[in-house]
Design an enzyme around this catalytic site. Structure first.
Site, PDB file in Angstrom:
ATOM      1  N   CYS A   1       0.168  -0.869  -0.019  1.00 60.65           N
ATOM      2  CA  CYS A   1       0.294  -0.139  -0.217  1.00 60.65           C
ATOM      3  C   CYS A   1       1.032   1.410  -0.212  1.00 60.65           C
ATOM      4  O   CYS A   1       0.103   2.407  -0.568  1.00 60.65           O
ATOM      5  CB  CYS A   1      -1.259  -0.105   1.302  1.00 60.65           C
ATOM      6  SG  CYS A   1      -1.785  -1.051   1.372  1.00 60.65           S
TER       7      CYS A   1
ATOM      8  N   HIS B   1      -3.818   6.963   1.832  1.00 62.04           N
ATOM      9  CA  HIS B   1      -4.195   5.803   1.240  1.00 62.04           C
ATOM     10  C   HIS B   1      -5.565   4.856   1.991  1.00 62.04           C
ATOM     11  O   HIS B   1      -6.419   5.862   2.160  1.00 62.04           O
ATOM     12  CB  HIS B   1      -3.082   3.998   2.299  1.00 62.04           C
ATOM     13  CG  HIS B   1      -3.763   3.196   0.978  1.00 62.04           C
ATOM     14  ND1 HIS B   1      -3.692   3.071   0.018  1.00 62.04           N
ATOM     15  CD2 HIS B   1      -3.745   2.049   2.429  1.00 62.04           C
ATOM     16  CE1 HIS B   1      -3.550   1.482  -0.268  1.00 62.04           C
ATOM     17  NE2 HIS B   1      -3.652   1.145   1.142  1.00 62.04           N
TER      18      HIS B   1
ATOM     19  N   ASN C   1      -9.780  -1.149  -1.425  1.00 59.71           N
ATOM     20  CA  ASN C   1      -8.186  -1.265  -1.639  1.00 59.71           C
ATOM     21  C   ASN C   1      -7.652  -1.717  -2.625  1.00 59.71           C
ATOM     22  O   ASN C   1      -8.153  -2.173  -3.233  1.00 59.71           O
ATOM     23  CB  ASN C   1      -8.102  -1.693  -0.475  1.00 59.71           C
ATOM     24  CG  ASN C   1      -6.725  -1.260   0.222  1.00 59.71           C
ATOM     25  OD1 ASN C   1      -6.020  -0.920  -1.111  1.00 59.71           O
ATOM     26  ND2 ASN C   1      -6.093  -2.093   1.305  1.00 59.71           N
TER      27      ASN C   1
END
Ligand code: ACO
Length: 358
Positions: A116, A285, A315
């Site tokens: 990430c 994020h 995500n």
């Protein structure tokens, strides 16, 4: 403080697969509900690729969009950096696959895998390449296809795709549901940015970065099998034990994200003589809307300065920062001259923040 030349972002672009999967559809293949997913994560839909589409396919599409946005021909690129934790193959990485799809002559192309935080690390690399004079025009791509990590049967996929009315057997539903805390969170996508060496001393470009890696925290989010510690790296046991599926201690990741993302954002601001109030936009994020809400309050920035799009995409790992930035930019939230902070935390553990003047 870093001085010119700097790496200036001259174009951005995204690619998401056309198939949109909502929470109700996921509830047909795992024990979950739209209510649980929205309340715990904020996610409403995500995009899934069709079988056979790899992260480099999405990456190349996003790269083309970013080049078009920059008004540039792919041949002008002299370095490719690709962030992905889901390359098409165990090796080679996706950097050269993207180069090949863009039809560019051989050039340096590298893959980085900081999950990430991958795109944030990529921004640091771009800055270093440009300021050192190694490259003038760099293509940075973040792309991930998470659907390949899901250990579902053909029947499950057929139900998910609407080709089979279902329902799944109780046994299959129970098996799939072991992974429900992961499955509901992730989506497929890609984002890209093109950077150019910028010699004007006008304060624009990538200004600085604070990045960290800490292997001690590896166990809270990792893939236990399918690596050189397993002999062979894929075996019948790997599949039986589902050791190719990520293991995630969601609560631990949550706690780390809400403290470290604001902390590191403050650090990078201080490094460059700025305060939180100087920021025009924060791109965090997108792992969980609740994480970003807590982090936003910790940081002390108003809601309108944080752009979230996890509701639509889930995500998307390395793709998240450019996907989120591109949309914010399209909505006019990152005009020329605005000060933007990117921050992310993910598996590794890797985390960090990058400051950029658009
Ligand atoms: N649907 C319904 N129930 C579920 C689901 C689901 N999809 N998933 C878990 N549950 C259940 C659990 O089994 C548990 O049930 P129990 O109380 O009977 O045991 C209950 O819901 C609560 O589970 P928790 O894990 O405590 O739920 P929490 O509120 O912590 O939310 C979540 C879980 C969404 C995973 C959250 O912890 C989170 O988002 N963590 C951060 C994840 C993250 O940032 N990951 C980044 C990784 S990205 C990268 O680097 C690759």
């Amino acid at each position: 403080m870093a001085s010119h030349p700097r790496a200036l972002m001259v174009g951005s672009g995204i690619a998401v697969p056309p198939k949109v999967v909502d929470n109700h559809t996921l509830a047909r293949i795992i024990e979950t509900s739209d209510e649980w997913i929205q309340e715990r994560s904020g996610i409403v839909t995500r995009h899934f690729v069709e079988a056979g589409v790899g992260s480099s396919d999405l990456g190349a599409e996003a790269a083309r969009a970013a080049l078009a946005d920059a008004g540039m021909d792919a041949s002008e690129v002299d370095y490719v950096v690709c962030a992905t934790m889901t390359p098409d193959h165990y090796f080679p990485g996706s950097g050269t696959l993207i180069q090949e799809r863009l039809g560019i002559d051989p050039l340096p192309a590298l893959d980085i895998r900081q999950q990430c935080a991958g795109f944030a690390y990529g921004l640091q690399i771009v800055d270093a390449l440009v300021r050192s004079g190694v490259a003038r025009t760099v293509l940075l791509v973040g792309c991930d296809v998470h659907t390949a990590l899901m250990p579902f049967s053909k029947k499950t996929w057929a139900v998910l795709d609407g080709q089979d009315e279902g329902p799944l057997s109780a046994e299959e539903l129970e098996y799939n549901s072991q992974f429900r805390h992961l499955v509901v969170l992730f989506g497929d996508g890609a984002g890209a940015m093109v950077f150019r060496r910028h010699d004007a001393d006008d304060g624009r470009g990538i200004l600085g970065h604070r990045l960290y890696g800490e292997g001690r925290e590896k166990d809270i989010l990792y893939v236990p099998g399918v690596g050189s510690k397993s002999r062979p790296y894929v075996s019948r046991e790997t599949l039986e034990e589902a050791a190719m599926v990520p293991v995630m201690d969601g609560r631990s990741v949550f706690k780390l994200a809400v403290t470290r993302m604001p902390e590191v954002t403050r650090q990078v601001l201080e490094d460059h003589g700025y305060g939180v109030d100087d920021l025009d936009l924060v791109v965090m994020h997108q792992a969980n809307l609740r994480i970003n809400e807590v982090a936003r309050r910790q940081l002390g920035v108003p809601e309108e300065k944080v752009h979230n799009n996890i509701q639509k995409y889930g995500n998307t790992t390395s793709a998240t920062l450019p996907l989120c930035f591109h949309e914010a930019r399209e909505e006019g939230k990152a005009p020329e001259g605005s000060l933007v902070a990117f921050t992310a935390l993910g598996a590794g553990l890797h985390w960090g923040a990058v400051l950029m003047r658009v």
